[in-house]
Scaffold this motif. Structure first.
Motif, PDB file in Angstrom:
ATOM      1  N   VAL A 170      -0.797  -6.830  -3.533  1.00 57.76           N
ATOM      2  CA  VAL A 170      -2.152  -7.488  -3.966  1.00 57.76           C
ATOM      3  C   VAL A 170      -3.107  -6.536  -3.182  1.00 57.76           C
ATOM      4  N   ILE A 171      -2.913  -5.904  -1.915  1.00 60.71           N
ATOM      5  CA  ILE A 171      -3.680  -5.238  -1.522  1.00 60.71           C
ATOM      6  C   ILE A 171      -4.218  -3.914  -1.894  1.00 60.71           C
ATOM      7  N   ILE A 172      -3.175  -3.275  -2.478  1.00 56.05           N
ATOM      8  CA  ILE A 172      -3.273  -1.914  -3.208  1.00 56.05           C
ATOM      9  C   ILE A 172      -4.059  -2.125  -4.305  1.00 56.05           C
ATOM     10  N   PRO A 173      -3.792  -2.893  -5.272  1.00 51.02           N
ATOM     11  CA  PRO A 173      -4.869  -2.789  -6.567  1.00 51.02           C
ATOM     12  C   PRO A 173      -6.148  -3.292  -5.886  1.00 51.02           C
ATOM     13  N   LEU A 174      -6.508  -4.167  -4.921  1.00 48.35           N
ATOM     14  CA  LEU A 174      -8.078  -4.557  -4.562  1.00 48.35           C
ATOM     15  C   LEU A 174      -8.346  -2.960  -3.970  1.00 48.35           C
ATOM     16  N   LEU A 175      -7.701  -2.262  -3.228  1.00 48.30           N
ATOM     17  CA  LEU A 175      -8.285  -1.166  -2.601  1.00 48.30           C
ATOM     18  C   LEU A 175      -8.638  -0.095  -3.814  1.00 48.30           C
ATOM     19  N   THR A 176      -7.696   0.224  -4.564  1.00 46.91           N
ATOM     20  CA  THR A 176      -7.972   1.136  -5.599  1.00 46.91           C
ATOM     21  C   THR A 176      -8.824   0.869  -6.620  1.00 46.91           C
ATOM     22  N   LEU A 177      -8.832  -0.517  -7.127  1.00 50.00           N
ATOM     23  CA  LEU A 177      -9.752  -1.006  -8.407  1.00 50.00           C
ATOM     24  C   LEU A 177     -11.092  -1.273  -8.054  1.00 50.00           C
ATOM     25  N   LEU A 178     -11.062  -2.143  -6.619  1.00 48.75           N
ATOM     26  CA  LEU A 178     -12.438  -2.576  -6.407  1.00 48.75           C
ATOM     27  C   LEU A 178     -13.225  -1.521  -5.461  1.00 48.75           C
ATOM     28  N   LEU A 179     -12.427  -0.935  -4.633  1.00 49.20           N
ATOM     29  CA  LEU A 179     -13.374   0.167  -3.512  1.00 49.20           C
ATOM     30  C   LEU A 179     -12.995   1.742  -4.038  1.00 49.20           C
ATOM     31  N   ASN A 180     -12.254   1.708  -4.928  1.00 52.23           N
ATOM     32  CA  ASN A 180     -11.858   3.290  -5.220  1.00 52.23           C
ATOM     33  C   ASN A 180     -11.137   3.998  -4.360  1.00 52.23           C
ATOM     34  N   VAL A 181     -10.513   3.248  -3.576  1.00 47.89           N
ATOM     35  CA  VAL A 181      -9.568   4.236  -2.613  1.00 47.89           C
ATOM     36  C   VAL A 181      -8.513   4.996  -2.914  1.00 47.89           C
ATOM     37  N   ASN A 182      -8.288   6.162  -2.651  1.00 45.08           N
ATOM     38  CA  ASN A 182      -7.325   7.079  -3.128  1.00 45.08           C
ATOM     39  C   ASN A 182      -6.009   6.119  -3.293  1.00 45.08           C
ATOM     40  N   ILE A 183      -5.169   6.261  -4.160  1.00 41.84           N
ATOM     41  CA  ILE A 183      -3.791   5.176  -4.235  1.00 41.84           C
ATOM     42  C   ILE A 183      -2.947   5.606  -2.990  1.00 41.84           C
ATOM     43  N   HIS A 184      -2.969   6.870  -2.644  1.00 43.45           N
ATOM     44  CA  HIS A 184      -2.263   7.568  -1.520  1.00 43.45           C
ATOM     45  C   HIS A 184      -2.541   6.966  -0.371  1.00 43.45           C
ATOM     46  N   TYR A 185      -3.804   6.807   0.020  1.00 40.80           N
ATOM     47  CA  TYR A 185      -4.201   6.126   1.109  1.00 40.80           C
ATOM     48  C   TYR A 185      -4.115   4.546   1.255  1.00 40.80           C
ATOM     49  N   ALA A 186      -4.243   3.914   0.086  1.00 42.42           N
ATOM     50  CA  ALA A 186      -3.946   2.476  -0.076  1.00 42.42           C
ATOM     51  C   ALA A 186      -2.488   2.396   0.225  1.00 42.42           C
ATOM     52  N   ILE A 187      -1.624   3.127  -0.261  1.00 37.97           N
ATOM     53  CA  ILE A 187      -0.101   3.062   0.138  1.00 37.97           C
ATOM     54  C   ILE A 187       0.129   3.138   1.663  1.00 37.97           C
ATOM     55  N   GLY A 188      -0.565   3.945   2.199  1.00 38.17           N
ATOM     56  CA  GLY A 188      -0.337   4.237   3.565  1.00 38.17           C
ATOM     57  C   GLY A 188      -0.606   2.979   4.501  1.00 38.17           C
ATOM     58  N   ALA A 189      -1.862   2.490   4.034  1.00 35.74           N
ATOM     59  CA  ALA A 189      -2.382   1.464   4.575  1.00 35.74           C
ATOM     60  C   ALA A 189      -1.403   0.014   4.574  1.00 35.74           C
ATOM     61  N   SER A 190      -0.935  -0.225   3.123  1.00 35.45           N
ATOM     62  CA  SER A 190      -0.153  -1.119   2.726  1.00 35.45           C
ATOM     63  C   SER A 190       1.161  -0.971   3.772  1.00 35.45           C
ATOM     64  N   LEU A 191       1.431   0.155   3.590  1.00 35.14           N
ATOM     65  CA  LEU A 191       3.134   0.302   4.403  1.00 35.14           C
ATOM     66  C   LEU A 191       2.848  -0.170   6.051  1.00 35.14           C
ATOM     67  N   VAL A 192       1.742   0.043   6.536  1.00 36.46           N
ATOM     68  CA  VAL A 192       1.623  -0.363   7.897  1.00 36.46           C
ATOM     69  C   VAL A 192       1.372  -1.679   8.005  1.00 36.46           C
ATOM     70  N   SER A 193       0.830  -2.434   7.234  1.00 32.65           N
ATOM     71  CA  SER A 193       0.681  -3.843   7.035  1.00 32.65           C
ATOM     72  C   SER A 193       2.098  -4.621   6.824  1.00 32.65           C
ATOM     73  N   VAL A 194       2.961  -3.885   5.853  1.00 33.65           N
ATOM     74  CA  VAL A 194       4.032  -4.327   5.720  1.00 33.65           C
ATOM     75  C   VAL A 194       5.106  -4.377   7.067  1.00 33.65           C
ATOM     76  N   ILE A 195       4.932  -3.292   7.835  1.00 39.11           N
ATOM     77  CA  ILE A 195       5.707  -3.088   9.028  1.00 39.11           C
ATOM     78  C   ILE A 195       5.393  -4.477   9.968  1.00 39.11           C
ATOM     79  N   ALA A 196       3.969  -4.597  10.133  1.00 42.93           N
ATOM     80  CA  ALA A 196       3.518  -5.526  10.966  1.00 42.93           C
ATOM     81  C   ALA A 196       3.981  -6.974  10.644  1.00 42.93           C
ATOM     82  N   THR A 197       3.640  -7.222   9.223  1.00 44.79           N
ATOM     83  CA  THR A 197       4.095  -8.678   8.922  1.00 44.79           C
ATOM     84  C   THR A 197       5.402  -8.953   8.673  1.00 44.79           C
TER      85      THR A 197
END
Length: 278
Positions: free
Chosen positions: A31-58
């Motif tokens: 969910v977080i990757i589409p939100l970042l890329t579609l809503l905030l126009n974040v580069n998908i590579h940076y969105a994936i990087g942030a998602s990976l860090v959150s996956v490790i934590a959870t």
């Protein structure tokens, strides 16, 4: 828009992603990757990087509880992590050289698959037939239940290992835990009880994400300013979701809510990918 406003928006979106992911068991990354890329126009590579860090934590937090309860098959998880880690490294490298619109289309297709998997009725199955490789590798185990300890055998070790390799590639490519694919491999191919397959998958997700995150970190795609609110939001959302789930008698409606939201996001990702808007 100020940095504070953007951070609060990301935090709120990550919270909702973590909440939804926790209630459905498929994680917040989808969910977080589409939100970042579609809503905030974040580069998908940076969105994936942030998602990976959150996956490790959870994954690290929830996996510890399942291991303590004795449900997770740790030996099987460690064995299959060999495949997922290799696949994750391959997927992460591919993602760096693949066009972002292609990644978006693949992501959308995986989202639709995850939505369909969330609607599938899960039936507990116990495999009792002996298997040569599972016995040699000592992969058979047991788990506690309301009726006592239940023993089970693992079958089709080679097929499950190959599926995990593919799940690892998808995880590294898209920055998600690929929990749905891991459960398919263990539940459908290796015939492991569903409760064990989901908890073992959760145990493996963090390791798979960590392998991918190394590649993204080296290329500078993990931005602390973006990753921090994502991790905090997803963790808080996952914690809230776990408390809600305890007091919810049926999760059937939750799966339908998840399926509708994820399908909408998937269509948007595919549309924007095909039209080179990502």
């Amino acid at each position: 828009m100020t940095v504070t406003a953007i951070t609060l928006i990301i935090l709120a979106g990550a919270y909702l992603a973590g909440l939804l992911g926790s209630l459905t068991g498929l994680g917040g990354g989808v969910v977080i990757i589409p939100l970042l890329t579609l809503l905030l126009n974040v580069n998908i590579h940076y969105a994936i990087g942030a998602s990976l860090v959150s996956v490790i934590a959870t994954s690290s937090g929830s996996a510890a509880a399942y291991v303590k309860e004795g449900i997770t098959n740790v030996r099987l998880g460690m064995f299959l992590e060999i495949a997922t880690t290799i696949g994750a490294m391959i997927g992460a490298v591919l993602a760096l050289y693949m066009q972002t619109n292609v990644i978006a289309v693949i992501f959308g297709l995986i989202l639709i698959f995850s939505a369909l998997m969330s609607l599938k009725n899960k039936k507990e199955q116990i495999e009792t037939k002996p298997n040569l490789w599972s016995e040699k590798l000592n992969l058979n185990s047991s788990f506690p239940s309301a009726n006592g300890v239940v023993s089970y055998n693992v079958k089709n070790v080679g097929g499950g290992f190959f599926m995990m390799l593919f799940a690892g590639v998808i995880s590294g490519l898209l920055g998600i835990g690929s929990g749905a694919l891991k459960v398919v491999a263990m539940d459908g191919v290796m015939r492991i009880p569903f409760k064990v397959s989901t908890t073992t998958s959760n145990f493996m997700i963090g390791v798979t994400a960590a392998a991918s995150a190394v590649v993204y970190l080296q290329r500078g795609y993990i931005d602390p300013g973006l990753s921090m609110p994502v991790v905090i939001g997803v963790l808080l959302g996952a914690l809230t979701g776990s408390k809600i789930l305890v007091h919810t008698s049926s999760a059937g409606w939750l799966r339908w809510v998840f399926a509708v939201i994820v399908t909408f996001l998937a269509v948007q990702m595919i549309y924007n990918g095909l039209n080179h808007k990502i």
